[in-house]
Enzyme design. Structure first.
Site, PDB file in Angstrom:
ATOM      1  N   ASP A  82       0.868  -1.194  -0.121  1.00  0.00           N
ATOM      2  CA  ASP A  82       0.025   0.036  -0.047  1.00  0.00           C
ATOM      3  C   ASP A  82       0.735   1.261  -0.043  1.00  0.00           C
ATOM      4  O   ASP A  82       1.937   1.432   0.796  1.00  0.00           O
ATOM      5  CB  ASP A  82      -0.925  -0.074   1.082  1.00  0.00           C
ATOM      6  CG  ASP A  82      -1.990   1.019   1.446  1.00  0.00           C
ATOM      7  OD1 ASP A  82      -2.383   1.432   0.124  1.00  0.00           O
ATOM      8  OD2 ASP A  82      -2.138   1.358   2.391  1.00  0.00           O
ATOM      9  N   ALA A 211     -11.448   4.776   2.387  1.00  0.00           N
ATOM     10  CA  ALA A 211     -12.730   4.479   2.301  1.00  0.00           C
ATOM     11  C   ALA A 211     -13.455   4.166   3.414  1.00  0.00           C
ATOM     12  O   ALA A 211     -14.310   3.096   3.429  1.00  0.00           O
ATOM     13  CB  ALA A 211     -12.882   3.687   1.107  1.00  0.00           C
TER      14      ALA A 211
END
Ligand code: G3H
Ligand code: 13P
Ligand code: ZN
Length: 307
Positions: A82, A211
């Site tokens: 990530d 999110a």
């Protein structure tokens, strides 16, 4: 054992209008909680490792923990880097067995972002590894999400970026931000922009960072037991469902895991001040992660039964 490249996962997710959850992992309990939820729902999973997680736990430890988890539950699982900051870290993860990496050149000028992404793509594709890139800037933690702080992804630039960099998926900026303080006022995402990007890149998997939905039950629980999380607020779940129907195949969730664990541990400490066995508070924390992830899979991402 079933560590896989995300290609087939995303093809199906795109075709059927759902998203695969990409959950940040930092330790054994988080990995176990997510894996238990995935197994219960028979859902595909992406376990993602930030540079900070890699530094905290060690790349090899995380890989071995994931492999151990897969011995119990034979699910398709992607191990993903990530926000890879540079080519070298992406290379280290590719060499270490990750099946997907993100090169995050979003802070760089357009041409430099293309150049570093292309370099990672060339190295990754020779080894069968997927590459996510990012165009546009997400607002930082605690900033009000507005064009002052974030630069939303331009649809035409997105097409040029994908074509010239060769990246396999693209993270877009449409109003989300990292952390637990995403909106001061009403939550708002630029779905028109998302639809425009998606229409120009048919069949192409988009990614939504920032999110987490910041469930208020965790914020309230953490605050009740001594936390100071103030007005933490996330992306409403119905907006995430809408994104999943608009070409978003990967939805990134980290803050909700942190909140679930922390709220649970705070409650345990408050209710059992005499306790000092870490297993006593890490067990409910792991269960809180499991239940939260299971809820996401079933009621938000729509990927239950898609493994
Ligand atoms: O996007 C950032 C993720 O939430 C990872 O955060 O760098 O603190 O591990 P971290
Ligand atoms: P959240 O902070 O909203 O969980 O976002 C996580 C993320 O985008 C990791 O890359
Ligand atoms: Zn992110």
């Amino acid at each position: 054992m079933h560590i896989t490249n995300p290609r087939a996962m995303f093809e199906r997710a795109y075709a059927e209008g759902y998203a695969v959850g990409a959950f940040n992992v930092n330790n054994m309990e988080i990995i176990q909680g997510i894996m238990q939820a995935g197994a219960a729902e028979h859902a595909p999973l992406i376990l993602q490792v930030s540079a900070g997680a890699r530094k905290y736990a060690g790349q090899n430890y995380i890989m071995k923990l994931v492999e151990a988890a897969l011995m119990d539950d034979d699910l398709p699982v992607v191990v993903h880097l990530d926000h890879g900051p540079d080519f070298e870290l992406c290379k280290a993860c590719i060499d270490g067995g990750f099946t997907s990496v993100m090169i995050d050149g979003s802070h760089l000028p357009f041409e430099e972002n293309i150049a570093v992404t292309r370099r990672v793509v060339d190295y990754a594709h020779e080894r069968g590894v997927w590459v996510e890139a990012e165009l546009g800037k997400l607002a930082g933690v605690e900033e009000h999400v507005s064009s002052e702080h974030s630069v939303y992804t331009d649809p035409d630039q997105a097409v040029e970026f994908v074509q010239r960099s060769g990246c396999d998926s693209l993270a877009v900026a449409i109003g989300t931000s990292h952390g637990a303080y995403k909106f001061k006022g009403e939550a708002k995402l630029d779905f028109e922009r998302l639809d425009a990007i998606s229409a120009l890149l048919p069949g192409y998997p988009l990614v939504l960072h920032g999110a987490s939905s910041v469930p208020q039950e965790f914020v309230e629980m953490a605050n009740k037991y001594g936390g100071k999380l103030g007005s933490a607020r996330g992306v409403p779940e119905d907006m995430l469902r809408q994104a999943a129907r608009s070409g978003v195949c990967k939805i990134n969730i980290d803050s909700d895991i942190r909140l679930a664990m922390t709220a649970s541990i705070r409650r345990h400490f408050a209710e059992h001040p005499e306790e000092f066995d870490p297993r006593a508070y890490l067990k409910p924390a792991r269960e809180a992660v499991r239940d939260m992830v299971q809820h996401k899979i079933k009621h938000v991402l729509g990927c239950s039964g898609k493994a």
